[in-house]
Design a protein around this motif. Structure first.
Motif, PDB file in Angstrom:
ATOM      1  N   VAL A 197      17.999 -16.197  91.832  1.00  0.00           N
ATOM      2  CA  VAL A 197      18.059 -14.540  90.697  1.00  0.00           C
ATOM      3  C   VAL A 197      16.736 -13.399  91.605  1.00  0.00           C
ATOM      4  CG1 VAL A 197      16.021 -14.021  89.643  1.00  0.00           C
ATOM      5  CG2 VAL A 197      17.474 -15.721  89.178  1.00  0.00           C
ATOM      6  N   LEU A 198      15.745 -14.209  93.677  1.00  0.00           N
ATOM      7  CA  LEU A 198      15.545 -12.753  93.860  1.00  0.00           C
ATOM      8  C   LEU A 198      16.352 -12.535  95.667  1.00  0.00           C
ATOM      9  CD1 LEU A 198      13.264 -11.162  95.613  1.00  0.00           C
ATOM     10  CD2 LEU A 198      11.946 -13.425  95.481  1.00  0.00           C
ATOM     11  N   ASN A 249      19.664 -13.191  81.906  1.00  0.00           N
ATOM     12  CA  ASN A 249      18.305 -12.492  82.761  1.00  0.00           C
ATOM     13  C   ASN A 249      17.776 -13.690  83.439  1.00  0.00           C
ATOM     14  OD1 ASN A 249      16.106 -15.105  81.810  1.00  0.00           O
ATOM     15  ND2 ASN A 249      16.810 -13.143  79.765  1.00  0.00           N
ATOM     16  N   GLY A 250      17.037 -13.605  84.598  1.00  0.00           N
ATOM     17  CA  GLY A 250      16.839 -15.195  85.331  1.00  0.00           C
ATOM     18  C   GLY A 250      16.216 -15.945  84.859  1.00  0.00           C
ATOM     19  N   HIS A 267      10.398 -19.703  88.941  1.00  0.00           N
ATOM     20  CA  HIS A 267      11.743 -20.365  88.444  1.00  0.00           C
ATOM     21  C   HIS A 267      11.515 -18.971  87.078  1.00  0.00           C
ATOM     22  CE1 HIS A 267      13.375 -22.616  91.548  1.00  0.00           C
ATOM     23  NE2 HIS A 267      12.269 -24.059  90.790  1.00  0.00           N
ATOM     24  N   VAL A 291      17.843 -20.030  84.694  1.00  0.00           N
ATOM     25  CA  VAL A 291      17.744 -21.510  84.557  1.00  0.00           C
ATOM     26  C   VAL A 291      17.763 -22.051  84.009  1.00  0.00           C
ATOM     27  CG1 VAL A 291      15.505 -22.084  85.610  1.00  0.00           C
ATOM     28  CG2 VAL A 291      16.504 -20.420  87.111  1.00  0.00           C
ATOM     29  N   TRP A 318      12.089  -6.349  91.866  1.00  0.00           N
ATOM     30  CA  TRP A 318      13.034  -7.065  92.498  1.00  0.00           C
ATOM     31  C   TRP A 318      14.277  -6.874  91.811  1.00  0.00           C
ATOM     32  CZ3 TRP A 318       9.922 -12.288  92.339  1.00  0.00           C
ATOM     33  CH2 TRP A 318       8.415 -12.578  92.699  1.00  0.00           C
ATOM     34  N   LYS A 368      18.606 -10.285  87.929  1.00  0.00           N
ATOM     35  CA  LYS A 368      17.687  -9.433  89.153  1.00  0.00           C
ATOM     36  C   LYS A 368      19.250  -8.230  89.940  1.00  0.00           C
ATOM     37  CE  LYS A 368      13.352 -11.487  89.883  1.00  0.00           C
ATOM     38  NZ  LYS A 368      12.609 -10.650  88.875  1.00  0.00           N
TER      39      LYS A 368
HETATM   40  N1  PLP Z   1      13.881 -17.161  89.481  1.00  0.00           N
HETATM   41  C1  PLP Z   1      13.199 -16.616  90.475  1.00  0.00           C
HETATM   42  C2  PLP Z   1      13.714 -17.099  91.824  1.00  0.00           C
HETATM   43  C3  PLP Z   1      12.526 -15.197  89.805  1.00  0.00           C
HETATM   44  O1  PLP Z   1      12.014 -14.669  91.406  1.00  0.00           O
HETATM   45  C4  PLP Z   1      12.519 -14.803  88.783  1.00  0.00           C
HETATM   46  C5  PLP Z   1      11.972 -14.126  88.406  1.00  0.00           C
HETATM   47  O2  PLP Z   1      11.160 -13.289  89.307  1.00  0.00           O
HETATM   48  C6  PLP Z   1      13.043 -15.773  88.225  1.00  0.00           C
HETATM   49  C7  PLP Z   1      14.000 -17.018  88.114  1.00  0.00           C
HETATM   50  C8  PLP Z   1      13.223 -15.191  86.174  1.00  0.00           C
HETATM   51  O3  PLP Z   1      13.927 -14.575  86.282  1.00  0.00           O
HETATM   52  P1  PLP Z   1      13.351 -13.136  85.216  1.00  0.00           P
HETATM   53  O4  PLP Z   1      12.397 -12.746  85.087  1.00  0.00           O
HETATM   54  O5  PLP Z   1      14.825 -12.085  84.744  1.00  0.00           O
HETATM   55  O6  PLP Z   1      13.470 -14.761  84.161  1.00  0.00           O
END
Ligand code: PLP
Length: 425
Positions: free
Chosen positions: A243-244, A112-113, A146, A117, A54, A270
């Motif tokens: 993030v998505l 990163n995501g 998340h 968060v 993604w 992402k």
């Molecule tokens: N938030 C959402 C909505 C996600 O879909 C993701 C990962 O798929 C994350 C947070 C976490 O992101 P990361 O994999 O970069 O840590």
């Protein structure tokens, strides 16, 4: 180095994410990416049906983003971001404030995501401490995902991913997922109103309109709007985890645009760098930022990561946003949206599946889905790859979430492949 040797080093030395290494000991080598496709080490070319987890936005190895990265790397590759700054971060912050929904005025960088968060939850909790109010509860959705750090796991749905850590996760108030046109929409709103009235909730965190890892579940903008309104009336901070969904995936630049009421905090990652480099962003309202201003250094937001505001990642993100300005990205998105509409319902009817779609994301699953550990996910992914398509079903939930370079013909092929893997059931 020939691919034989790097693959043997991989097998010997690497522990891959989300992979049961006993069942899948051998990774698939990838030589290069180009547009919507990946070229594998064994010479095969496959369509990337899931934007490489993604992230890939416009397409693999987009020349404009690759060039911006090379130029920035030769100029300033990294610098401490406490007290220091640089042009790419400042320009990116300005652009993000311009293009995200109104009221998100400050940009906090991470990498990163999950960290985006973490920062958002910490900001919300500390905000209420600074305000001197006892707001301690976090509201989160059933099936939410998340991220994988402890705070992010705590607010995510509990299940296989989090079971071993259960005793270490903090408690949240879980709200029923408002599945479209079912009684759960009303149940969600009733539960939300009841939580809001208690005046104990610090924040509501949600994936707007599309819950990704939880099963590609879609919910309606009208229900999101109602929830945000209740939250605002009761001073609950709203954290949109985009993030998505950010950068066009749901058909609008941000899913939050589809509701009138806007969030107080927003997380991005992402696709932000076009899918080239790691970056996390937490956007915050001026009100939240101002609450941390003080002569007292104890009131600082004590959070940061070594690569915070990395100049090369910022240059990639700026280049990706320029692609939005210079190329017909939303036309490409429309092509994908229309192609899903053309092909997916036919396939669903043929194999007696349910189909749902939001923007560029198309989902097919059995009427009685059996969950994430269904072994079909591995079998289907392997068969599809043999037929030229990279997918990674969530259990028996098949979905496509392609990069925007994907054409109608590419998607026709992707649906044919899915037809073939479903036929051999
Ligand atoms: N938030 C959402 C909505 C996600 O879909 C993701 C990962 O798929 C994350 C947070 C976490 O992101 P990361 O994999 O970069 O840590």
């Amino acid at each position: 180095m020939n691919s034989g040797s790097f693959l043997s080093y991989d097998e010997r030395y690497i522990w891959h994410p989300y992979t049961q290494m006993q069942l899948v000991p051998r990774a698939i080598g990838v030589e290069r990416g180009e547009g919507a496709c990946l070229h594998l080490s064994d010479g095969r070319k496959v369509l990337d049906g899931i934007s490489s987890w993604w992230v890939t936005l416009h397409g693999h190895a987009h020349p404009k983003i690759a060039k911006a990265i090379a130029e920035q790397a030769a100029k300033l590759e990294q610098v401490i971001f406490a007290n220091f700054t640089h042009e790419p971060a400042s320009l990116l912050a300005k652009r993000l404030v311009e293009i995200t929904p109104d009221g998100l005025d400050k940009v906090f960088f991470s990498d990163n995501g999950s960290t985006a968060v973490e920062a958002a939850i910490k900001m919300a909790i500390q905000y209420w401490t600074l305000m001197g109010e006892e707001r301690t509860e976090i509201l989160a959705l059933e099936h939410a995902y998340h991220g994988d750090t402890f705070g992010a796991m705590s607010i995510s749905a509990r299940g296989y991913f989090t079971d071993p850590f259960e005793n270490y996760l903090f408690r949240v108030n879980r709200l029923p997922f408002p599945e479209t046109n079912t009684t759960s929409e009303e149940q969600f709103l009733v539960a939300f109103r009841s939580e809001a009235k208690k005046k104990k909730a610090a924040a509501f965190i949600y994936e707007p309109l599309l819950l990704g890892s939880g099963g590609m579940l879609i919910w309606r903008a009208e229900i999101l709007e109602e929830a945000l309104r209740i939250a605002k009336e009761n001073d609950i901070l709203c954290i949109a985890d985009e993030v998505l969904t950010g950068f066009g995936r749901t058909g609008t630049m941000f899913a939050s645009e589809q509701a009138e009421t806007k969030p107080d905090l927003m997380t991005l990652s992402k696709g932000i760098t076009g899918g080239f480099l790691p970056m996390g962003i937490t956007m915050a309202s001026q009100k939240i930022f101002d609450a941390f201003l003080s002569d007292d250094r104890k009131k600082t937001f004590f959070h940061g990561h070594s690569y915070t505001g990395n100049p090369i990642s910022c240059a990639a993100a700026l280049a990706s946003l320029r692609v939005f300005d210079e190329e017909p990205v939303f036309e490409r998105i429309k092509t994908i949206v229309e192609a899903h509409k053309e092909f997916a319902p036919k396939l669903a009817a043929k194999h007696n599946l349910q189909h749902r779609q939001i923007g560029t994301v198309s989902v097919l699953e059995p009427k009685e889905s059996t969950g994430y550990l269904n072994k079909k996910s591995l079998e289907w992914a392997a068969k599809a790859l043999d037929l030229g398509l990279l997918i990674r079903p969530l259990g028996d939930t098949l979905y496509l979430l392609p990069p925007y370079a994907t054409t109608r013909q590419d998607l026709e092929m992707a649906y044919e492949v899915m037809d073939r893997i479903l036929r051999v059931e």
